[in-house]
Scaffold this motif. Sequence first.
Motif, PDB file in Angstrom:
ATOM      1  N   SER A 101      37.393  32.877  40.205  1.00  0.00           N
ATOM      2  CA  SER A 101      37.802  33.626  39.018  1.00  0.00           C
ATOM      3  C   SER A 101      39.049  33.016  38.388  1.00  0.00           C
ATOM      4  O   SER A 101      39.344  33.256  37.221  1.00  0.00           O
ATOM      5  N   ASN A 174      47.731  42.204  42.683  1.00  0.00           N
ATOM      6  CA  ASN A 174      48.188  41.244  43.678  1.00  0.00           C
ATOM      7  C   ASN A 174      49.570  40.775  43.235  1.00  0.00           C
ATOM      8  O   ASN A 174      49.689  40.296  42.107  1.00  0.00           O
ATOM      9  N   ASP A 201      41.377  41.935  35.646  1.00  0.00           N
ATOM     10  CA  ASP A 201      41.194  41.112  36.840  1.00  0.00           C
ATOM     11  C   ASP A 201      40.983  42.038  38.035  1.00  0.00           C
ATOM     12  O   ASP A 201      41.927  42.619  38.565  1.00  0.00           O
ATOM     13  N   TYR A 204      39.923  42.294  43.665  1.00  0.00           N
ATOM     14  CA  TYR A 204      39.908  43.069  44.918  1.00  0.00           C
ATOM     15  C   TYR A 204      39.149  44.388  44.776  1.00  0.00           C
ATOM     16  O   TYR A 204      39.330  45.297  45.570  1.00  0.00           O
ATOM     17  N   THR A 231      35.140  38.331  41.829  1.00  0.00           N
ATOM     18  CA  THR A 231      35.049  37.088  42.608  1.00  0.00           C
ATOM     19  C   THR A 231      34.268  37.295  43.893  1.00  0.00           C
ATOM     20  O   THR A 231      34.227  38.412  44.428  1.00  0.00           O
ATOM     21  N   SER A 233      35.269  35.447  46.394  1.00  0.00           N
ATOM     22  CA  SER A 233      36.231  34.880  47.352  1.00  0.00           C
ATOM     23  C   SER A 233      36.758  35.895  48.346  1.00  0.00           C
ATOM     24  O   SER A 233      37.123  35.527  49.462  1.00  0.00           O
ATOM     25  N   ARG A 242      34.235  28.804  46.115  1.00  0.00           N
ATOM     26  CA  ARG A 242      34.678  28.897  44.731  1.00  0.00           C
ATOM     27  C   ARG A 242      33.586  29.448  43.788  1.00  0.00           C
ATOM     28  O   ARG A 242      32.914  28.701  43.085  1.00  0.00           O
TER      29      ARG A 242
HETATM   30  C1  PLP Z   1      44.338  38.885  41.296  1.00  0.00           C
HETATM   31  C2  PLP Z   1      43.604  37.623  41.555  1.00  0.00           C
HETATM   32  N1  PLP Z   1      42.798  37.133  40.613  1.00  0.00           N
HETATM   33  C3  PLP Z   1      42.107  36.007  40.802  1.00  0.00           C
HETATM   34  C4  PLP Z   1      42.213  35.313  41.979  1.00  0.00           C
HETATM   35  C5  PLP Z   1      41.452  34.030  42.097  1.00  0.00           C
HETATM   36  O1  PLP Z   1      40.470  34.101  43.052  1.00  0.00           O
HETATM   37  P1  PLP Z   1      39.297  33.051  43.072  1.00  0.00           P
HETATM   38  O2  PLP Z   1      39.631  31.937  42.136  1.00  0.00           O
HETATM   39  O3  PLP Z   1      39.216  32.599  44.488  1.00  0.00           O
HETATM   40  O4  PLP Z   1      38.082  33.796  42.620  1.00  0.00           O
HETATM   41  C6  PLP Z   1      43.040  35.760  42.999  1.00  0.00           C
HETATM   42  C7  PLP Z   1      43.180  34.990  44.244  1.00  0.00           C
HETATM   43  O5  PLP Z   1      44.000  35.239  45.081  1.00  0.00           O
HETATM   44  C8  PLP Z   1      43.757  36.951  42.781  1.00  0.00           C
HETATM   45  O6  PLP Z   1      44.581  37.436  43.695  1.00  0.00           O
END
Ligand code: PLP
Length: 383
Positions: A101, A174, A201, A204, A231, A233, A242
């Motif tokens: 993401s 985050n 965003d 989580y 995501t 992830s 990814r």
């Molecule tokens: C709030 C937030 N957005 C986006 C991401 C990006 O995650 P990814 O690129 O692994 O999907 C993170 C990764 O820590 C995140 O904490």
Amino acid sequence: MSDNLPTTAQPAAQPGRSPVRLRPEIADLPPYRQGKPAAPDAFKLSSNEVPFPPLDAVLSAITDTAANSHRYPDGAALALRTALAETNGVTPERIHIGAGSVALLSQFITATAGPGDEVVFAWRSFEAYPGLVTVAGATSVRVPNRPDGSHDLEAMAAAVTDRTRVVIVCTPNNPTGPVVERAAFLSFLRSVPSDVLVLLDEAYREFVTDDDAVNGIPLLDEHPNLVVLRTFSKAYGLAGLRVGWAIGHELVLDGARNAAIPLSSTAPAQQAAIAGLANAEDIRARVAVITARRDDLAAALREQGWFIPAAQGNFVWFGLGEQTAASNETFLAHGIVGRAFPGDGVRISIGEAESIEPLLAAAAEILAGLPADHPTREGVRSR
Ligand SMILES: Cc1ncc(COP(=O)(O)O)c(C=O)c1O
């Protein structure tokens, strides 16, 4: 021949300086800091990963697809988009896939904001935001979080000007942990001009247990300027592969598609994500283990006397301020590798069950050494 060519003055390379002319704002960017590699006997709790290895079905999907690595991936990721579209009740045109993401964030910012434009986000929030804005040539406008670590949505709305092209809202935030509530987000959306992109965003989202938290997807039809980012992830445990996805208005997504590096989402990543979706029940069971562990940990820390902001992701936040660096050393001495943000705090991901005991021991030791009026003690901070 070449001996006869005119020569230009060759300045000597200077240590620490690029030998070619970089855009100054790019040269000045701090490098993206990844979570520290952990010593073999330490717990790596610095990148908000889940502690579980991929499901067997996901591993099979990866190895099956890897055998075809001499072929390019489907650049449009149609099979994965179709699977996500079915799960979310939209057409595949309203889904866009990226290599994480963070790649999507970059595409949306680049597609909407350039020199002279502003991107508003809360701070502290995901550390990649300011750099992505700078790379796009635009200007970051950081709006401080409230003392409890939540977004100040009214201040964020007030920070929107006619130069604003994007507002990023991170929920749960985050590294601090609180969510944005649905009612507050709706009134925020109403106060932002309808031609300004609102990026929600929700990296989580799967860990959220607060019923009042916003879920962006049901709001998309009413708000065409809203795009939701998710995501694979985090909850889906595919950080190393990814894959991220965006859902929103088809034409807004087309802007991001135009700003994307072609073919950057790989075939094993796409197939692993499809296998993850097909086994969503198993993923939900794993997420439930993490959220229960998170809630128990936050309760135990509050019992010790900490002020821990509402923890709705797969991490907890210690707002240690000036005590951050010293406290991080204590965590490390107990085998806990968190993510320290100097001068601000330490974020620790929810990891293996065995990490909880040393984490609590480290936290008790740190708390015992903090001044009585330290704002990260329960009861000191004004909410
Ligand atoms: C709030 C937030 N957005 C986006 C991401 C990006 O995650 P990814 O690129 O692994 O999907 C993170 C990764 O820590 C995140 O904490």
